[in-house]
Design a protein around this motif. Structure first.
Motif, PDB file in Angstrom:
ATOM      1  N   UNK A 191      19.830 -50.386  -6.572  1.00 38.67           N
ATOM      2  CA  UNK A 191      18.591 -50.453  -7.364  1.00 38.67           C
ATOM      3  C   UNK A 191      17.401 -50.021  -6.513  1.00 38.67           C
ATOM      4  N   UNK A 192      17.395 -50.479  -5.255  1.00 39.30           N
ATOM      5  CA  UNK A 192      16.301 -50.137  -4.359  1.00 39.30           C
ATOM      6  C   UNK A 192      16.211 -48.644  -4.075  1.00 39.30           C
ATOM      7  N   UNK A 193      17.348 -48.011  -3.741  1.00 40.64           N
ATOM      8  CA  UNK A 193      17.311 -46.579  -3.397  1.00 40.64           C
ATOM      9  C   UNK A 193      17.055 -45.730  -4.638  1.00 40.64           C
ATOM     10  N   UNK A 194      17.531 -46.188  -5.800  1.00 40.71           N
ATOM     11  CA  UNK A 194      17.268 -45.458  -7.047  1.00 40.71           C
ATOM     12  C   UNK A 194      15.772 -45.476  -7.372  1.00 40.71           C
ATOM     13  N   UNK A 195      15.138 -46.633  -7.197  1.00 39.90           N
ATOM     14  CA  UNK A 195      13.697 -46.727  -7.434  1.00 39.90           C
ATOM     15  C   UNK A 195      12.920 -45.901  -6.415  1.00 39.90           C
ATOM     16  N   UNK A 196      13.386 -45.901  -5.162  1.00 40.65           N
ATOM     17  CA  UNK A 196      12.714 -45.120  -4.120  1.00 40.65           C
ATOM     18  C   UNK A 196      12.760 -43.631  -4.437  1.00 40.65           C
ATOM     19  N   UNK A 197      13.915 -43.161  -4.955  1.00 40.45           N
ATOM     20  CA  UNK A 197      14.037 -41.749  -5.322  1.00 40.45           C
ATOM     21  C   UNK A 197      13.191 -41.432  -6.554  1.00 40.45           C
ATOM     22  N   UNK A 198      13.256 -42.319  -7.548  1.00 40.70           N
ATOM     23  CA  UNK A 198      12.535 -42.071  -8.797  1.00 40.70           C
ATOM     24  C   UNK A 198      11.024 -41.999  -8.582  1.00 40.70           C
ATOM     25  N   UNK A 199      10.491 -42.897  -7.756  1.00 50.40           N
ATOM     26  CA  UNK A 199       9.042 -42.956  -7.556  1.00 50.40           C
ATOM     27  C   UNK A 199       8.602 -42.303  -6.241  1.00 50.40           C
ATOM     28  N   UNK A 200       9.544 -41.587  -5.603  1.00 55.92           N
ATOM     29  CA  UNK A 200       9.259 -40.830  -4.378  1.00 55.92           C
ATOM     30  C   UNK A 200       8.611 -41.713  -3.312  1.00 55.92           C
ATOM     31  N   UNK A 201       9.160 -42.908  -3.113  1.00 56.00           N
ATOM     32  CA  UNK A 201       8.625 -43.844  -2.125  1.00 56.00           C
ATOM     33  C   UNK A 201       9.088 -43.419  -0.727  1.00 56.00           C
ATOM     34  N   UNK A 202       8.170 -42.948   0.084  1.00 53.78           N
ATOM     35  CA  UNK A 202       8.505 -42.453   1.432  1.00 53.78           C
ATOM     36  C   UNK A 202       9.711 -41.521   1.373  1.00 53.78           C
ATOM     37  N   UNK A 203       9.644 -40.561   0.472  1.00 56.11           N
ATOM     38  CA  UNK A 203      10.768 -39.648   0.191  1.00 56.11           C
ATOM     39  C   UNK A 203      11.281 -38.990   1.477  1.00 56.11           C
ATOM     40  N   UNK A 204      12.595 -39.021   1.657  1.00 52.27           N
ATOM     41  CA  UNK A 204      13.204 -38.379   2.813  1.00 52.27           C
ATOM     42  C   UNK A 204      13.048 -39.157   4.105  1.00 52.27           C
ATOM     43  N   UNK A 205      12.735 -40.463   4.028  1.00 55.64           N
ATOM     44  CA  UNK A 205      12.505 -41.269   5.223  1.00 55.64           C
ATOM     45  C   UNK A 205      13.661 -42.229   5.458  1.00 55.64           C
ATOM     46  N   UNK A 206      14.238 -42.178   6.656  1.00 55.14           N
ATOM     47  CA  UNK A 206      15.359 -43.041   7.002  1.00 55.14           C
ATOM     48  C   UNK A 206      14.992 -44.522   6.997  1.00 55.14           C
ATOM     49  N   UNK A 207      13.738 -44.828   7.287  1.00 53.26           N
ATOM     50  CA  UNK A 207      13.307 -46.224   7.365  1.00 53.26           C
ATOM     51  C   UNK A 207      13.561 -46.949   6.043  1.00 53.26           C
ATOM     52  N   UNK A 208      13.288 -46.271   4.928  1.00 60.55           N
ATOM     53  CA  UNK A 208      13.488 -46.878   3.606  1.00 60.55           C
ATOM     54  C   UNK A 208      14.947 -47.260   3.407  1.00 60.55           C
ATOM     55  N   UNK A 209      15.837 -46.339   3.743  1.00 57.63           N
ATOM     56  CA  UNK A 209      17.270 -46.594   3.574  1.00 57.63           C
ATOM     57  C   UNK A 209      17.720 -47.720   4.497  1.00 57.63           C
ATOM     58  N   UNK A 210      17.193 -47.749   5.733  1.00 64.29           N
ATOM     59  CA  UNK A 210      17.548 -48.802   6.672  1.00 64.29           C
ATOM     60  C   UNK A 210      17.151 -50.179   6.183  1.00 64.29           C
ATOM     61  N   UNK A 211      15.935 -50.301   5.646  1.00 61.95           N
ATOM     62  CA  UNK A 211      15.440 -51.577   5.139  1.00 61.95           C
ATOM     63  C   UNK A 211      16.261 -52.029   3.934  1.00 61.95           C
ATOM     64  N   UNK A 212      16.502 -51.116   2.997  1.00 61.88           N
ATOM     65  CA  UNK A 212      17.233 -51.467   1.782  1.00 61.88           C
ATOM     66  C   UNK A 212      18.678 -51.841   2.074  1.00 61.88           C
ATOM     67  N   UNK A 213      19.332 -51.068   2.919  1.00 66.05           N
ATOM     68  CA  UNK A 213      20.741 -51.315   3.226  1.00 66.05           C
ATOM     69  C   UNK A 213      20.935 -52.630   3.966  1.00 66.05           C
ATOM     70  N   UNK A 214      20.180 -52.823   5.055  1.00 66.34           N
ATOM     71  CA  UNK A 214      20.350 -54.023   5.874  1.00 66.34           C
ATOM     72  C   UNK A 214      19.730 -55.255   5.232  1.00 66.34           C
ATOM     73  N   UNK A 215      18.568 -55.081   4.609  1.00 70.21           N
ATOM     74  CA  UNK A 215      17.869 -56.211   4.012  1.00 70.21           C
ATOM     75  C   UNK A 215      18.604 -56.824   2.846  1.00 70.21           C
ATOM     76  N   UNK A 216      19.257 -56.001   2.037  1.00 73.19           N
ATOM     77  CA  UNK A 216      19.983 -56.526   0.882  1.00 73.19           C
ATOM     78  C   UNK A 216      21.136 -57.430   1.311  1.00 73.19           C
ATOM     79  N   UNK A 217      21.851 -57.018   2.368  1.00 76.55           N
ATOM     80  CA  UNK A 217      22.976 -57.823   2.870  1.00 76.55           C
ATOM     81  C   UNK A 217      22.474 -59.140   3.448  1.00 76.55           C
TER      82      UNK A 217
END
Length: 460
Positions: A191-217
């Motif tokens: 849900x987090x990465x889908x929203x990030x892509x849809x609303x272009x939140x820091x598009x193309x930034x590894x930090x977003x993926x790192x926070x979403x992946x690790x934070x969700x767990x």
């Protein structure tokens, strides 16, 4: 529709239905795992192209490589997680609550110490190592990469301790509940990465993926630990006064052997992305992982059935229920044969599936698909017998094999990939060659153990 229903009923009756308490527990866990892991895998397959579009092929390859590195450190519990799984299962089988709490408390204590030391080392490495060179990308990504690593490393250190709640659930023969935690994390991440892509939140930034992946767990593990240790597992929740160094030695003696085996697993299954990245570039990591995810479906389905058996084998062996163990292994071998047939069908349809799933973003060579199918076929065959061997703690032979494999896996993979020009296909071929040892020796050891003829290294 009626034929499909009849087939499902036949499979359930033949493999899962049982009048015993253990058999009924296995059936419920298998059905729960099937539903939950099906959701998790479906989410991961939907998330893959979304993440690929969010990051682009190069940065996605970097993320996969970083994820592989993190997975290495996931094994650095010195085998204590696996040791806890076996020892706690034995204590629960004997209804020894005090001993169970000592095992849990001692494991949490030492894992917390290891986690702290590891976090300090990882933070230092984030600032001192040349990470762009390690993952084979431009120096211009260094700031983003270091920021991502700091976030992922910090979240990982806390997760390293808290994930022991999953071990407690599995030892109590509740792997479906453990899987539920992973599934919820996967849904939150998607849900987090889908929203990030849809609303272009820091598009193309590894930090977003790192926070979403690790934070969700981490979020899910914190909530689960509070709920479970306040409720069902209140009597065995970790406590300083139940830390016992004597019992810790018991855990460690088993755990260290598992740790060495896990190091071999790290080398075989987690170095591939780095080898491919160094030889062919990070973009070539993506088709390798596409093929791995696709053919990994068969392993996922097979492991859903196999997962509850580890602790069940432990308890059955303690109670000397060898007839039940033999029948269970025979059923698992039949299911393995069915999985091979499914894999062959998947191979025939792979090109068509890739086009629908990934489109023109990635091209997966046919040779890579064939080798990946063979890899999972051998891996699942080994696991049928390894789960029994691990469950009863007779892993000395596996320990020695692991040392040999740790020494030859990377050189073999590099030789096939670089010297023979096979690229990513050569990397997986090196792993297949290493798995071949166990494919022969594990079934032999199982027969010796179950027939009471295991001597020497076969019985240690």
């Amino acid at each position: 529709m009626t034929q499909k229903k009849n087939l499902l009923n036949t499979l359930q009756k033949r493999f899962f239905k049982s009048n015993t308490k253990r058999g009924e527990g296995l059936r419920k866990n298998i059905m729960g795992l099937l539903a939950l892991r099906g959701v998790a895998v479906g989410i991961s397959y939907l998330r893959f192209p979304v993440t690929l579009r969010f990051l682009g092929a190069e940065l996605h390859g970097v993320w996969l490589t970083v994820g592989g590195i993190i997975n290495w450190f996931g094994f650095f519990n010195v085998g204590l997680g696996t040791g806890l799984r076996n020892k706690l299962a034995e204590a629960l089988a004997r209804k020894d609550t005090k001993l169970a709490r000592i095992y849990v408390s001692s494991t949490y204590a030492i894992i917390s110490i290891i986690s702290f030391i590891m976090l300090v080392m990882l933070i230092i490495s984030a600032f001192t190592l040349d990470w762009p060179k390690i993952v084979a990308v431009s120096e211009s990504y260094e700031g983003m990469l270091v920021a991502t690593l700091l976030i992922v490393f910090t979240f990982f250190a806390f997760r390293f301790v808290l994930k022991l709640i999953g071990i407690v659930l599995v030892a109590d023969q509740r792997p479906a509940l453990s899987q539920m935690l992973q599934t919820i994390s996967s849904v939150i991440f998607f849900i987090g990465i889908w929203l990030a892509l849809k609303y272009r939140i820091m598009y193309g930034n590894l930090v977003v993926v790192g926070v979403l992946s690790s934070g969700s767990v981490l979020l899910v593990l914190v909530v689960a630990s509070v709920i479970l240790f306040s409720g069902r597992y209140k009597n065995i929740r970790p406590s300083i006064k139940y830390i016992d160094l004597h019992e810790f030695k018991s855990l460690a003696s088993v755990g260290i052997q598992f740790f060495v085996v896990q190091i071999s697993v790290i080398i075989m299954f987690s170095t591939d992305n780095i080898i491919i990245s160094q030889i062919s570039g990070p973009s070539d990591v993506v088709p390798y992982n596409v093929a791995r995810k696709y053919f990994g479906i068969t392993e996922m389905l097979f492991m859903i059935v196999l997962e509850p058996f580890w602790s069940a084998f432990t308890q059955a062996f303690v109670k000397k229920e060898f007839r039940w163990i033999r029948k269970s292994i025979n059923k698992l071998v039949v299911l393995w044969g069915i999985s091979v047939g499914v894999s062959l069908i998947m191979l025939a349809l792979s090109g068509w599936v890739y086009r629908i799933w990934i489109g023109e973003l990635v091209v997966v060579p046919v040779r890579l698909s064939v080798l990946m199918m063979l890899f999972f076929t051998i891996k699942t065959w080994n696991n049928v017998f390894v789960y029994l061997i691990n469950g009863v703690g007779k892993i000395r032979l596996q320990l020695y094999m692991s040392i040999v494999i740790a020494l030859i896996n990377i050189p073999l993979s590099v030789f096939f990939a670089k010297n023979l020009g096979m690229g990513s296909g050569g990397v997986i071929l090196g792993t297949i060659a290493c798995l071949a040892f166990g494919a022969v020796l594990h079934p032999i050891q199982y027969k010796k153990i179950i027939n009471g003829t295991a001597r020497g290294i076969w019985n240690k």
